[in-house]
Design a protein around this motif. Structure first.
Motif, PDB file in Angstrom:
ATOM      1  N   HIS A 130      -4.453   5.569  -7.793  1.00 16.83           N
ATOM      2  CA  HIS A 130      -3.607   5.336  -6.487  1.00 16.83           C
ATOM      3  C   HIS A 130      -3.471   4.016  -6.508  1.00 16.83           C
ATOM      4  N   PRO A 131      -2.332   3.413  -5.739  1.00 15.47           N
ATOM      5  CA  PRO A 131      -2.498   1.999  -5.376  1.00 15.47           C
ATOM      6  C   PRO A 131      -3.593   1.200  -4.758  1.00 15.47           C
ATOM      7  N   GLY A 132      -4.538   2.069  -4.175  1.00 14.09           N
ATOM      8  CA  GLY A 132      -5.741   1.395  -3.634  1.00 14.09           C
ATOM      9  C   GLY A 132      -6.667   0.856  -4.893  1.00 14.09           C
ATOM     10  N   LEU A 185      -4.668   1.692   2.726  1.00 12.28           N
ATOM     11  CA  LEU A 185      -4.708   3.101   3.344  1.00 12.28           C
ATOM     12  C   LEU A 185      -3.332   3.642   3.414  1.00 12.28           C
ATOM     13  N   GLY A 186      -3.144   4.837   3.650  1.00  6.61           N
ATOM     14  CA  GLY A 186      -1.860   5.665   3.490  1.00  6.61           C
ATOM     15  C   GLY A 186      -1.283   5.521   4.559  1.00  6.61           C
ATOM     16  N   PRO A 187       0.036   6.051   4.848  1.00  6.45           N
ATOM     17  CA  PRO A 187       0.699   6.170   6.124  1.00  6.45           C
ATOM     18  C   PRO A 187      -0.242   6.883   7.214  1.00  6.45           C
ATOM     19  N   GLY A 188      -0.335   6.100   8.433  1.00  5.86           N
ATOM     20  CA  GLY A 188      -1.144   6.628   9.761  1.00  5.86           C
ATOM     21  C   GLY A 188      -2.628   6.382   9.180  1.00  5.86           C
ATOM     22  N   GLY A 189      -2.893   5.363   8.401  1.00  2.50           N
ATOM     23  CA  GLY A 189      -4.462   4.979   8.111  1.00  2.50           C
ATOM     24  C   GLY A 189      -5.230   6.027   7.430  1.00  2.50           C
ATOM     25  N   ARG A 190      -4.804   6.900   6.879  1.00  2.52           N
ATOM     26  CA  ARG A 190      -5.652   7.949   6.264  1.00  2.52           C
ATOM     27  C   ARG A 190      -6.031   7.157   4.777  1.00  2.52           C
ATOM     28  N   LYS A 191      -7.171   7.397   4.361  1.00  9.36           N
ATOM     29  CA  LYS A 191      -7.724   6.872   3.171  1.00  9.36           C
ATOM     30  C   LYS A 191      -6.925   7.443   2.186  1.00  9.36           C
TER      31      LYS A 191
END
Ligand code: GLU
Length: 309
Positions: free
Chosen positions: A17-19, A233-239
């Motif tokens: 994933h982008p991270g 992090l994804g939308p809303g700060g989720r991992k």
């Protein structure tokens, strides 16, 4: 002086994933900006979740991104004999003990958690007698006995860090009860063997560095330089997870070019001032890690959209 050597150490339990891309990009840039070597090492100790199919897709994704490596190390799943030899060496030094604690028993004992979430081992099986050990009927895990000692190091992004091994970490697992070797042991053995001089990775592993520095020294190696980079992090700060299929590279590769993705990630991470298409090679020429953000970077819902602009 040894050649600067970095490594890309993906766990092939899914598509990147982008991270993951961001962390590998930083590791690659750091090594290449010093004309250093890059090792690719597939970290597939978890043979249930990790597959050769994903490893192959990750190799293909890294090439697509322009993150070429010089050598590929032997994947970790084939290196059990090497890890066992190092474990035996530590055991001969009197530093390893078998442990029968389970998650459940540590939970019941209210063992505290370290900053990265792992248990601070309360020492339950540390002092068992030979007779007590002989009574056990299940296979143990093996832990490293840590001293009351503070390990300090300077992280390339987060600066001075220190941790007291006994108080803030506790005796840690080197081999699990199911017979698989723990990440902490494998990573240290492989980094020493590969001549790795710098470890650049996501800051979720910042808390592992003191354990790895200590273990490296015990095994006669020189600890590498460490640089931990912010998490995306994804939308809303989720991992971000490898299960976020919309953000997996298989999908993203269908619609964008690598330079667009690299430019956007480098911009979000603070490395460049404007989001514009750029290749990894071009970025290496002007890599300034001091510009990296120390805060996690939230991608927001617009991330995929902005890549398509
Ligand atoms: N295999 C780990 C991961 O994919 C990285 C370990 C490391 O860089 O030390 O998160």
């Amino acid at each position: 002086m040894s050649t600067p050597t970095g490594r890309l150490a993906p766990s092939p339990s899914g598509r990147m994933h982008p991270g993951n891309v961001f962390a590998f990009l930083m590791a690659w840039l750091s090594a290449r900006s010093k004309n250093g070597a890059v090792i690719l090492r597939i970290e597939d100790l978890d043979t249930v979740r990790c597959t050769e199919e994903f490893a192959e897709l990750i190799r293909s994704d890294l090439k697509w991104l322009g993150l070429e490596w010089d050598i590929e190390a032997e994947p970790q799943r084939y290196r059990g004999a090497v890890y066992q030899e190092k474990l035996d060496r530590l055991a001969d030094m009197g530093l390893v003990f078998p442990c029968w604690c389970t998650r459940g028993s540590l939970n019941a004992a209210r063992a505290p958690h370290a900053s990265d979430g792992h248990w601070i081992y309360p020492g339950t099986c540390r002092g068992l007698t030979a007779a007590q050990r002989a009574e056990k009927r299940t296979p143990p895990s093996y832990r490293l006995r840590v001293p009351d000692m503070t390990v300090s190091f300077v992280d390339g992004v987060y600066g001075e860090r220190s941790e007291n091994l006994a108080r803030e970490c506790g005796d840690f697992v080197l081999k699990k009860a199911d017979g698989t070797f723990a990440y902490q042991l494998a990573v240290v053995v492989d980094d020493i063997e590969g001549g790795v001089t710098e470890v650049v990775r996501g800051c979720d592993l910042l808390g592992s560095a003191p354990r790895q520095i200590y273990l490296t020294k015990l095994l006669g190696g020189t600890p590498p330089e460490y640089m931990h980079v912010p998490m995306l992090l994804g939308p809303g700060g989720r991992k971000l997870s490898k299960r976020d299929l919309d953000l997996d590279l298989g999908e993203l590769r269908k619609v964008i070019c690598p330079e667009r993705m690299i430019g956007e990630l480098a911009f979000r991470g603070g490395l460049i001032d404007r989001s514009e298409p750029v290749s990894a090679k071009e970025l290496a020429a002007e890599f300034r890690p001091e510009k990296l953000s120390k805060n996690d970077v939230e991608l927001g819902r617009d991330f995929c959209g902005c890549l398509l602009d």
